[in-house]
Design a protein around this motif. Structure first.
Motif, PDB file in Angstrom:
ATOM      1  N   THR A 190       0.838  -1.206   0.000  1.00 18.60           N
ATOM      2  CA  THR A 190       0.000   0.000   0.000  1.00 18.60           C
ATOM      3  C   THR A 190       0.870   1.252   0.000  1.00 18.60           C
ATOM      4  OG1 THR A 190      -1.734  -1.185   1.199  1.00 18.60           O
ATOM      5  CG2 THR A 190      -1.853   1.220   1.213  1.00 18.60           C
ATOM      6  N   LEU A 191       1.930   1.219   0.778  1.00 17.03           N
ATOM      7  CA  LEU A 191       2.847   2.372   0.819  1.00 17.03           C
ATOM      8  C   LEU A 191       3.467   2.630  -0.554  1.00 17.03           C
ATOM      9  CD1 LEU A 191       4.514   1.648   4.280  1.00 17.03           C
ATOM     10  CD2 LEU A 191       3.066   3.633   3.727  1.00 17.03           C
ATOM     11  N   LYS A 192       3.811   1.546  -1.249  1.00 19.95           N
ATOM     12  CA  LYS A 192       4.352   1.701  -2.614  1.00 19.95           C
ATOM     13  C   LYS A 192       3.320   2.382  -3.516  1.00 19.95           C
ATOM     14  CE  LYS A 192       7.271  -2.497  -2.574  1.00 19.95           C
ATOM     15  NZ  LYS A 192       7.332  -3.894  -3.100  1.00 19.95           N
ATOM     16  N   TRP A 193       2.068   1.977  -3.359  1.00 21.93           N
ATOM     17  CA  TRP A 193       0.984   2.570  -4.163  1.00 21.93           C
ATOM     18  C   TRP A 193       0.818   4.056  -3.823  1.00 21.93           C
ATOM     19  CZ3 TRP A 193      -3.626   4.874  -2.677  1.00 21.93           C
ATOM     20  CH2 TRP A 193      -4.572   5.085  -3.698  1.00 21.93           C
ATOM     21  N   ILE A 194       0.882   4.387  -2.540  1.00 18.15           N
ATOM     22  CA  ILE A 194       0.756   5.798  -2.139  1.00 18.15           C
ATOM     23  C   ILE A 194       1.880   6.613  -2.767  1.00 18.15           C
ATOM     24  CG2 ILE A 194       0.902   7.406  -0.186  1.00 18.15           C
ATOM     25  CD1 ILE A 194      -0.479   5.236   1.542  1.00 18.15           C
ATOM     26  N   LYS A 195       3.092   6.077  -2.687  1.00 15.88           N
ATOM     27  CA  LYS A 195       4.239   6.804  -3.253  1.00 15.88           C
ATOM     28  C   LYS A 195       4.069   6.996  -4.764  1.00 15.88           C
ATOM     29  CE  LYS A 195       9.262   6.893  -3.536  1.00 15.88           C
ATOM     30  NZ  LYS A 195      10.533   6.200  -3.248  1.00 15.88           N
ATOM     31  N   ALA A 196       3.645   5.943  -5.426  1.00 11.07           N
ATOM     32  CA  ALA A 196       3.479   6.016  -6.888  1.00 11.07           C
ATOM     33  C   ALA A 196       2.341   6.954  -7.286  1.00 11.07           C
ATOM     34  CB  ALA A 196       3.220   4.612  -7.446  1.00 11.07           C
ATOM     35  N   ASN A 197       1.472   7.259  -6.347  1.00  6.12           N
ATOM     36  CA  ASN A 197       0.332   8.135  -6.638  1.00  6.12           C
ATOM     37  C   ASN A 197       0.469   9.511  -5.984  1.00  6.12           C
ATOM     38  OD1 ASN A 197      -2.025   6.646  -8.210  1.00  6.12           O
ATOM     39  ND2 ASN A 197      -0.968   5.139  -6.939  1.00  6.12           N
ATOM     40  N   GLY A 198       1.716   9.946  -5.851  1.00 11.84           N
ATOM     41  CA  GLY A 198       1.931  11.331  -5.418  1.00 11.84           C
ATOM     42  C   GLY A 198       2.116  11.530  -3.929  1.00 11.84           C
ATOM     43  N   GLY A 199       2.281  10.443  -3.189  1.00 12.48           N
ATOM     44  CA  GLY A 199       2.521  10.583  -1.752  1.00 12.48           C
ATOM     45  C   GLY A 199       1.331  11.215  -1.046  1.00 12.48           C
ATOM     46  N   THR A 200       1.590  11.833   0.098  1.00 13.46           N
ATOM     47  CA  THR A 200       0.477  12.393   0.875  1.00 13.46           C
ATOM     48  C   THR A 200      -0.146  13.602   0.165  1.00 13.46           C
ATOM     49  OG1 THR A 200       2.072  13.633   2.198  1.00 13.46           O
ATOM     50  CG2 THR A 200       1.274  11.553   3.119  1.00 13.46           C
ATOM     51  N   GLU A 201       0.665  14.346  -0.610  1.00  9.18           N
ATOM     52  CA  GLU A 201       0.092  15.455  -1.397  1.00  9.18           C
ATOM     53  C   GLU A 201      -0.883  14.904  -2.434  1.00  9.18           C
ATOM     54  OE1 GLU A 201       0.349  18.612  -1.000  1.00  9.18           O
ATOM     55  OE2 GLU A 201       2.197  18.987   0.140  1.00  9.18           O
ATOM     56  N   GLY A 202      -0.480  13.842  -3.079  1.00  4.78           N
ATOM     57  CA  GLY A 202      -1.347  13.208  -4.072  1.00  4.78           C
ATOM     58  C   GLY A 202      -2.619  12.663  -3.445  1.00  4.78           C
ATOM     59  N   MET A 203      -2.460  12.071  -2.268  1.00  4.44           N
ATOM     60  CA  MET A 203      -3.638  11.522  -1.569  1.00  4.44           C
ATOM     61  C   MET A 203      -4.604  12.644  -1.186  1.00  4.44           C
ATOM     62  SD  MET A 203      -3.351   8.237  -1.558  1.00  4.44           S
ATOM     63  CE  MET A 203      -2.390   8.237  -3.075  1.00  4.44           C
ATOM     64  N   LEU A 204      -4.052  13.759  -0.688  1.00  2.51           N
ATOM     65  CA  LEU A 204      -4.914  14.869  -0.284  1.00  2.51           C
ATOM     66  C   LEU A 204      -5.717  15.394  -1.476  1.00  2.51           C
ATOM     67  CD1 LEU A 204      -5.907  16.825   1.875  1.00  2.51           C
ATOM     68  CD2 LEU A 204      -3.960  18.310   1.342  1.00  2.51           C
ATOM     69  N   LYS A 205      -5.050  15.493  -2.614  1.00  2.00           N
ATOM     70  CA  LYS A 205      -5.730  15.963  -3.823  1.00  2.00           C
ATOM     71  C   LYS A 205      -6.872  15.010  -4.212  1.00  2.00           C
ATOM     72  CE  LYS A 205      -4.336  17.658  -8.334  1.00  2.00           C
ATOM     73  NZ  LYS A 205      -3.277  17.620  -9.362  1.00  2.00           N
ATOM     74  N   ARG A 206      -6.540  13.710  -4.225  1.00  6.31           N
ATOM     75  CA  ARG A 206      -7.536  12.664  -4.497  1.00  6.31           C
ATOM     76  C   ARG A 206      -8.702  12.755  -3.539  1.00  6.31           C
ATOM     77  NH1 ARG A 206      -6.509   7.388  -6.876  1.00  6.31           N
ATOM     78  NH2 ARG A 206      -7.930   6.229  -5.541  1.00  6.31           N
ATOM     79  N   ASN A 207      -8.360  12.864  -2.246  1.00  4.53           N
ATOM     80  CA  ASN A 207      -9.399  12.816  -1.211  1.00  4.53           C
ATOM     81  C   ASN A 207     -10.259  14.071  -1.223  1.00  4.53           C
ATOM     82  OD1 ASN A 207      -8.600  10.251  -0.337  1.00  4.53           O
ATOM     83  ND2 ASN A 207      -7.002  11.110   0.979  1.00  4.53           N
ATOM     84  N   ASN A 208      -9.628  15.226  -1.462  1.00  7.42           N
ATOM     85  CA  ASN A 208     -10.408  16.463  -1.551  1.00  7.42           C
ATOM     86  C   ASN A 208     -11.387  16.408  -2.721  1.00  7.42           C
ATOM     87  OD1 ASN A 208      -9.652  17.973   0.683  1.00  7.42           O
ATOM     88  ND2 ASN A 208      -7.869  18.879  -0.339  1.00  7.42           N
ATOM     89  N   ALA A 209     -10.935  15.866  -3.837  1.00  5.95           N
ATOM     90  CA  ALA A 209     -11.812  15.788  -5.010  1.00  5.95           C
ATOM     91  C   ALA A 209     -13.048  14.939  -4.704  1.00  5.95           C
ATOM     92  CB  ALA A 209     -11.044  15.206  -6.204  1.00  5.95           C
ATOM     93  N   LYS A 210     -12.823  13.818  -4.019  1.00  2.08           N
ATOM     94  CA  LYS A 210     -13.945  12.935  -3.684  1.00  2.08           C
ATOM     95  C   LYS A 210     -14.884  13.588  -2.668  1.00  2.08           C
ATOM     96  CE  LYS A 210     -10.968   9.663  -2.639  1.00  2.08           C
ATOM     97  NZ  LYS A 210     -10.420   8.418  -2.063  1.00  2.08           N
ATOM     98  N   ALA A 211     -14.281  14.162  -1.618  1.00  2.00           N
ATOM     99  CA  ALA A 211     -15.097  14.773  -0.562  1.00  2.00           C
ATOM    100  C   ALA A 211     -15.863  15.974  -1.107  1.00  2.00           C
ATOM    101  CB  ALA A 211     -14.213  15.181   0.616  1.00  2.00           C
ATOM    102  N   ASP A 212     -15.203  16.798  -1.922  1.00  2.00           N
ATOM    103  CA  ASP A 212     -15.879  17.977  -2.480  1.00  2.00           C
ATOM    104  C   ASP A 212     -17.089  17.559  -3.312  1.00  2.00           C
ATOM    105  OD1 ASP A 212     -14.018  19.556  -1.270  1.00  2.00           O
ATOM    106  OD2 ASP A 212     -12.888  20.049  -3.103  1.00  2.00           O
ATOM    107  N   LEU A 213     -16.896  16.533  -4.125  1.00  2.00           N
ATOM    108  CA  LEU A 213     -17.985  16.049  -4.984  1.00  2.00           C
ATOM    109  C   LEU A 213     -19.184  15.604  -4.143  1.00  2.00           C
ATOM    110  CD1 LEU A 213     -19.045  15.119  -7.793  1.00  2.00           C
ATOM    111  CD2 LEU A 213     -17.828  12.951  -7.427  1.00  2.00           C
TER     112      LEU A 213
END
Lengths: 353, 353
Positions: A241-264
């Motif tokens: 899972t950590l490898k996946w997080i890193k490959a998807n932009g780390g915590t900055e990438g996760m925040l962007k992903r999560n904000n998009a979902k929550a905002d929607l």
């Protein structure tokens, strides 16, 4: 049918992490032995443990002077371990929900607990006084049952301890602001059965009480989480899972992903006349989105449950203590799953407006 | 190449249990969701937990008045939980090896410990006096590092507690003789990450001390091991292992299997002039067979290690504190693997006699 997994935990994990775990259960690291049956003392698993700790530190940008350990027993065991190791005379517990309340209850066995609490759990306490002679202040960063989240890293002037079970790795965290962060890993990191602890080394070893060996953080730091047999499979999956997080932009990438979902989702909750959010807008969680039907549409609750179920959505029922609905939007959940939920909300609206 | 898995733990499990776990990680019980990502509160996993407890009780023929719970944290956490829940003033600890010694060390934090110990760990203490005013006596039924095993269910006149981490389900056990039996499940039952506890209900609730919620057995009994999130994957695999045990004759069937393997290996150790056993014959473990090379053949240790490795055998190195060799013959190990080991011993003998 494609499933949309909104479970609160254990919960959705990256498919790549699950696939890698399946392959390792067939043959772990070319050993010819299943991950379920390899020694944790073998060099192959020792490499997994070392890489998991290193990647955990790298992704969260953990400064020098902190240790990361993996334990069993769940965050609930940490409710006792934290005061065992840190509570000399007095601690502050910010009671923001069921889990925070349980944490405070355990601390009372070890010393005085100053509780900070709003009249209800639908908003977070703010601008409260913090006794500066307390040993630490404990917060629960995300409250899964009520749907509030502390999206900043506060400074209360005394050592800060946070239960981040349900939002670790969902956003960048300034770890230097914390004395200790812990959490059950079964939301954003791994299958159930492993607990992570990030601890500032210098806060340990200051107690007079005798601490049982397994409950003393120093035991596990000294032995690199291998004092006793660690939960091998969950730690392996955590690394993937950590490898996946890193490959998807780390915590900055996760925040962007999560904000998009929550905002929607929050936009639809606020727009759709059938629904309403349950918590103060400024405290809304981006991980645990709680909502109910407006009073005049309450009779449609079962219809909405049936509709979402028919579209492959699982885990949307609100916690039994709150009712209504809850969508857990953990890192691995795709925006398309949130879109499917929003579409169902619109569909119900069309039928009944 | 076929592997022969002699690891001490985590260790060999039935292939059927691993295969079922792999299938469940793809799609658990027809839910369309991976076992890694399903809620433990769903009816599908609740059924797994209930069946695992029921089958555990059935196979061990556990009488009324006992509870079976599954916890995290490993047997090492039980070293502290047992005295937390049972030690009022004094307990007897039979020190038969490294793990027994660790258990006794934790108990000393809670009260007086009367230690029973032989001069070394190569035999089990016998005919010792047991103070009848002690709260309980603690034994370690199988000592993985030294290779001794208590193959009976003794009666010391006071409540009996046993760490059966490495021999649970290897033979029929008269549970009625015990107050409490516990163990890490990562030998005969499951992948690492889950601990089982069998406890006589009436011995609990008699302490004055405050017990942290997670360390109080009653918490987990009351909530059917679901007080907090349980280790889902290891419990699933445990159920599949239990099904395999039942299908293969239960504990009677396992004892027959295990005796056949142990008899074959000990006979060769005793016959082959290159090797010798390390423990008193009457205390030999049927799970953990420890042996060394006779003094005049000590220089062949590396040769034997290389020979067995070349034949796909893993996990034969003795524990670092003892040296030599150790073959763990857990339930799932086939007789053919022991035969392969015996053949390698004969092959080395042929080369050097």
């Amino acid at each position: 049918m494609q499933k949309h997994n909104f479970f609160a935990g254990p919960s959705i994990l990256p498919q790549s992490a699950i696939d890698a775990t399946i392959e390792a259960l067939k043959d772990f690291a070319g050993t010819g032995i299943s991950l379920a049956s390899v020694s944790h003392r073998g060099k192959e698993f020792e490499a997994v443990m070392a890489e998991a700790v290193a990647l955990f530190k790298e992704i969260l940008n953990i400064p020098e002077g902190y240790s990361v350990i993996f334990l069993g027993g769940g965050a609930s065991l940490q409710f006792a371990m934290v005061p065992f190791n840190l509570l000399k005379t007095k601690a502050v517990y910010v009671n923001t929900g069921t889990w925070a309340s349980k944490a405070g209850k355990e601390a009372k066995l070890f010393g005085e607990v100053v509780e900070v609490k709003n009249p209800d759990y639908f908003s977070l306490p703010k601008n409260f006084e913090v006794p500066q002679d307390a040993d630490y202040i404990h917060v629960t960063s995300n409250n899964t049952i009520y749907g509030t989240e502390l999206l900043t890293d506060p400074d209360y002037g005394i050592p800060l301890v946070s239960d981040m079970s349900s939002d670790i790795f969902s956003r960048p965290v300034d770890v230097s602001k914390y004395a200790l962060i812990y959490g059950g890993a079964q939301k954003n990191l791994a299958p159930s059965g492993v607990t992570f602890v990030i601890v500032k080394d210098e806060i340990l070893g200051k107690m007079d009480r005798k601490i049982p060996t397994m409950l003393d953080y120093r035991t596990h730091i000294k032995e690199n989480s291998m004092f006793n047999t660690p939960p091998v499979i969950p730690i392996f999956t955590a690394l993937e899972t950590l490898k996946w997080i890193k490959a998807n932009g780390g915590t900055e990438g996760m925040l962007k992903r999560n904000n998009a979902k929550a905002d929607l989702l929050y936009a639809e909750i606020d727009r759709n006349p059938l629904f309403k959010g349950t918590v103060a807008k400024e405290d809304r969680s981006i991980m645990s989105v709680c909502f109910v039907m407006n009073d005049e549409f309450k009779h449609l609750e079962d219809d909405f449950a049936a509709l979402t179920k028919s579209k492959g959505m699982v885990g949307l029922k609100g916690h039994r203590s709150v009712g209504g609905f809850r969508a857990s939007l953990y890192n691995a959940l795709e925006l398309s799953s949130v879109q499917a939920l929003v579409d169902a909300m619109k569909e119900l609206e069309q039928k009944h407006k």
